[in-house]
Design a protein around this motif. Sequence first.
Motif, PDB file in Angstrom:
ATOM      1  N   ILE A  76       7.250   7.042 -20.177  1.00  0.00           N
ATOM      2  CA  ILE A  76       6.750   6.386 -21.240  1.00  0.00           C
ATOM      3  C   ILE A  76       7.829   5.706 -21.844  1.00  0.00           C
ATOM      4  N   GLY A  77       7.935   4.230 -21.762  1.00  0.00           N
ATOM      5  CA  GLY A  77       8.816   3.500 -22.392  1.00  0.00           C
ATOM      6  C   GLY A  77       8.496   2.910 -23.559  1.00  0.00           C
ATOM      7  N   LYS A  78       9.322   2.804 -24.614  1.00  0.00           N
ATOM      8  CA  LYS A  78       8.880   2.178 -25.860  1.00  0.00           C
ATOM      9  C   LYS A  78       9.492   0.552 -25.909  1.00  0.00           C
ATOM     10  N   ASN A  79      10.633   0.343 -24.953  1.00  0.00           N
ATOM     11  CA  ASN A  79      10.936  -0.838 -24.730  1.00  0.00           C
ATOM     12  C   ASN A  79      11.161  -1.145 -23.368  1.00  0.00           C
ATOM     13  N   LEU A  80      10.839  -2.371 -23.087  1.00  0.00           N
ATOM     14  CA  LEU A  80      11.003  -2.753 -21.468  1.00  0.00           C
ATOM     15  C   LEU A  80      12.290  -3.118 -20.962  1.00  0.00           C
ATOM     16  N   HIS A  81      12.725  -2.532 -19.923  1.00  0.00           N
ATOM     17  CA  HIS A  81      13.800  -3.027 -19.142  1.00  0.00           C
ATOM     18  C   HIS A  81      13.431  -4.155 -18.714  1.00  0.00           C
ATOM     19  N   HIS A  82      14.395  -5.155 -18.280  1.00  0.00           N
ATOM     20  CA  HIS A  82      14.138  -6.491 -18.021  1.00  0.00           C
ATOM     21  C   HIS A  82      14.505  -6.155 -16.482  1.00  0.00           C
ATOM     22  N   VAL A  83      13.360  -6.059 -15.658  1.00  0.00           N
ATOM     23  CA  VAL A  83      13.449  -5.907 -14.127  1.00  0.00           C
ATOM     24  C   VAL A  83      12.564  -6.911 -13.599  1.00  0.00           C
ATOM     25  N   ASP A  84      13.097  -7.466 -12.456  1.00  0.00           N
ATOM     26  CA  ASP A  84      12.502  -8.303 -11.455  1.00  0.00           C
ATOM     27  C   ASP A  84      11.644  -9.617 -12.356  1.00  0.00           C
ATOM     28  N   GLY A  85      12.795 -10.085 -13.371  1.00  0.00           N
ATOM     29  CA  GLY A  85      11.851 -11.245 -14.080  1.00  0.00           C
ATOM     30  C   GLY A  85      11.188 -10.913 -15.275  1.00  0.00           C
ATOM     31  N   LEU A  86      10.860  -9.442 -15.432  1.00  0.00           N
ATOM     32  CA  LEU A  86       9.766  -9.099 -16.526  1.00  0.00           C
ATOM     33  C   LEU A  86      10.519  -9.076 -17.807  1.00  0.00           C
ATOM     34  N   THR A  87      10.466  -9.523 -19.039  1.00  0.00           N
ATOM     35  CA  THR A  87      10.938  -9.544 -20.120  1.00  0.00           C
ATOM     36  C   THR A  87       9.910  -9.090 -21.345  1.00  0.00           C
ATOM     37  N   GLN A  88      10.502  -8.306 -22.412  1.00  0.00           N
ATOM     38  CA  GLN A  88       9.831  -8.023 -23.438  1.00  0.00           C
ATOM     39  C   GLN A  88       8.916  -9.033 -24.096  1.00  0.00           C
ATOM     40  N   SER A  89       9.476 -10.149 -24.330  1.00  0.00           N
ATOM     41  CA  SER A  89       8.737 -11.243 -25.157  1.00  0.00           C
ATOM     42  C   SER A  89       7.794 -11.868 -24.154  1.00  0.00           C
ATOM     43  N   SER A  90       8.070 -11.928 -22.985  1.00  0.00           N
ATOM     44  CA  SER A  90       6.926 -12.575 -22.198  1.00  0.00           C
ATOM     45  C   SER A  90       5.844 -11.562 -21.901  1.00  0.00           C
ATOM     46  N   VAL A  91       6.110 -10.472 -21.830  1.00  0.00           N
ATOM     47  CA  VAL A  91       4.811  -9.444 -21.877  1.00  0.00           C
ATOM     48  C   VAL A  91       4.114  -9.234 -22.954  1.00  0.00           C
ATOM     49  N   ARG A  92       4.802  -9.342 -23.964  1.00  0.00           N
ATOM     50  CA  ARG A  92       4.020  -9.577 -25.455  1.00  0.00           C
ATOM     51  C   ARG A  92       3.268 -10.748 -25.774  1.00  0.00           C
ATOM     52  N   GLN A  93       3.786 -11.876 -25.202  1.00  0.00           N
ATOM     53  CA  GLN A  93       3.108 -13.214 -25.306  1.00  0.00           C
ATOM     54  C   GLN A  93       1.777 -12.963 -24.432  1.00  0.00           C
ATOM     55  N   CYS A  94       1.903 -12.159 -23.426  1.00  0.00           N
ATOM     56  CA  CYS A  94       0.826 -12.375 -22.374  1.00  0.00           C
ATOM     57  C   CYS A  94      -0.242 -11.303 -22.954  1.00  0.00           C
ATOM     58  N   GLU A 118      -0.796 -11.160 -26.206  1.00  0.00           N
ATOM     59  CA  GLU A 118      -1.448 -11.705 -27.390  1.00  0.00           C
ATOM     60  C   GLU A 118      -2.048 -12.997 -27.075  1.00  0.00           C
ATOM     61  N   ALA A 119      -2.066 -13.303 -25.667  1.00  0.00           N
ATOM     62  CA  ALA A 119      -2.822 -14.580 -25.357  1.00  0.00           C
ATOM     63  C   ALA A 119      -4.311 -14.354 -25.420  1.00  0.00           C
ATOM     64  N   ARG A 120      -4.952 -15.437 -25.806  1.00  0.00           N
ATOM     65  CA  ARG A 120      -6.447 -15.392 -26.098  1.00  0.00           C
ATOM     66  C   ARG A 120      -7.424 -14.525 -24.998  1.00  0.00           C
ATOM     67  N   GLU A 121      -7.053 -15.034 -23.744  1.00  0.00           N
ATOM     68  CA  GLU A 121      -7.798 -14.453 -22.818  1.00  0.00           C
ATOM     69  C   GLU A 121      -7.474 -12.813 -22.532  1.00  0.00           C
ATOM     70  N   ASN A 122      -6.478 -12.501 -23.105  1.00  0.00           N
ATOM     71  CA  ASN A 122      -6.139 -10.964 -23.066  1.00  0.00           C
ATOM     72  C   ASN A 122      -6.128 -10.103 -24.451  1.00  0.00           C
ATOM     73  N   CYS A 123      -6.814 -10.812 -25.509  1.00  0.00           N
ATOM     74  CA  CYS A 123      -6.842 -10.175 -26.614  1.00  0.00           C
ATOM     75  C   CYS A 123      -7.615  -9.007 -26.564  1.00  0.00           C
ATOM     76  N   ASP A 124      -8.650  -8.817 -25.809  1.00  0.00           N
ATOM     77  CA  ASP A 124      -9.416  -7.721 -25.985  1.00  0.00           C
ATOM     78  C   ASP A 124      -9.084  -6.671 -24.690  1.00  0.00           C
ATOM     79  N   LYS A 125      -8.038  -6.930 -24.065  1.00  0.00           N
ATOM     80  CA  LYS A 125      -7.259  -6.019 -22.879  1.00  0.00           C
ATOM     81  C   LYS A 125      -6.493  -5.111 -23.462  1.00  0.00           C
ATOM     82  N   ASP A 126      -6.585  -3.631 -23.035  1.00  0.00           N
ATOM     83  CA  ASP A 126      -5.379  -2.934 -23.351  1.00  0.00           C
ATOM     84  C   ASP A 126      -4.585  -2.754 -22.452  1.00  0.00           C
ATOM     85  N   LEU A 127      -4.732  -3.208 -21.168  1.00  0.00           N
ATOM     86  CA  LEU A 127      -3.739  -2.998 -20.084  1.00  0.00           C
ATOM     87  C   LEU A 127      -3.136  -4.252 -19.598  1.00  0.00           C
ATOM     88  N   ILE A 128      -1.815  -4.532 -19.458  1.00  0.00           N
ATOM     89  CA  ILE A 128      -1.470  -5.578 -18.519  1.00  0.00           C
ATOM     90  C   ILE A 128      -0.570  -5.329 -17.499  1.00  0.00           C
TER      91      ILE A 128
END
Length: 255
Positions: A165-183, A185-195
């Motif tokens: 259980i991570g509270k912050n994201l390791h930058h692994v394989d191109g993944l970044t905390q900011s890009s995941v949060r943007q994803c 918050e995107a309109r198409e994902n606003c009702d999704k619990d999981l990404i």
Amino acid sequence: MDDPSVRENGSTFSSCQQDWIEAQDLLKRKVIAEDDFTWTIPSHDSSPQEGSKSEKLKHIGGVDISFLKEDPSIACAALVILDADTLNVVHEEFDVTKLQIPYVPGFLAFREAPVLLGLLDKLKHGAHPFYPQLLMVDGNGLLHPQGFGLACHLGVLANLPTIGIGKNLHHVDGLTQSSVRQCLEARENCDKDLIPLIGKSRNIWGTAMRSSPGSSKPIYISTGHRISLNSAIRIVKLCCKFRVPEPIRQVMLLV
């Protein structure tokens, strides 16, 4: 003038890191990233579960370590055991110790795992009735630069199903905390619990979960050992009253 002691200490440290890399590689080969347990996961509905499994998940552990601000080598490690049905704490274990191994990014487990394993051994050797069937770790599993975080390390050595259980994201394989949060918050994902956390390699490293409605701060779930990502997500969902699942939240309150 070159200081021989600096050369010697640096050489020793480099040798130690090489030993860690080799040990990590050996342990990593033992990780089981699929369901390998005999119990069933509690369900809020009446749908039948795996008929061959009569045992039910009853005791879930959570582990964490904190350090003194005045002396970061002094660690307080804690283990809590929760009843899986009520999410009430049924047992607690503590240990305060001085760590001899420094923090090195990517090798956290070599510093923290021995203390946490000691808490589990204390329960096991005492034939304690609340020994966990599953362990949640305040840290990462496969979602790790080497694909082998603290949850994997503990799971393999303790032979327990574990979830990172991570509270912050390791930058692994191109993944970044900011890009995941943007994803999230995107309109198409606003009702999704999981990404799903899909890297540039197209490997799925784990999942970002919005564990409380409208939250822009997800938690990051990854397989540790002997459990699939899908089962890990199911269990984490069952354990969430707030942003952080109860086994981790309760152990954080202790340390």
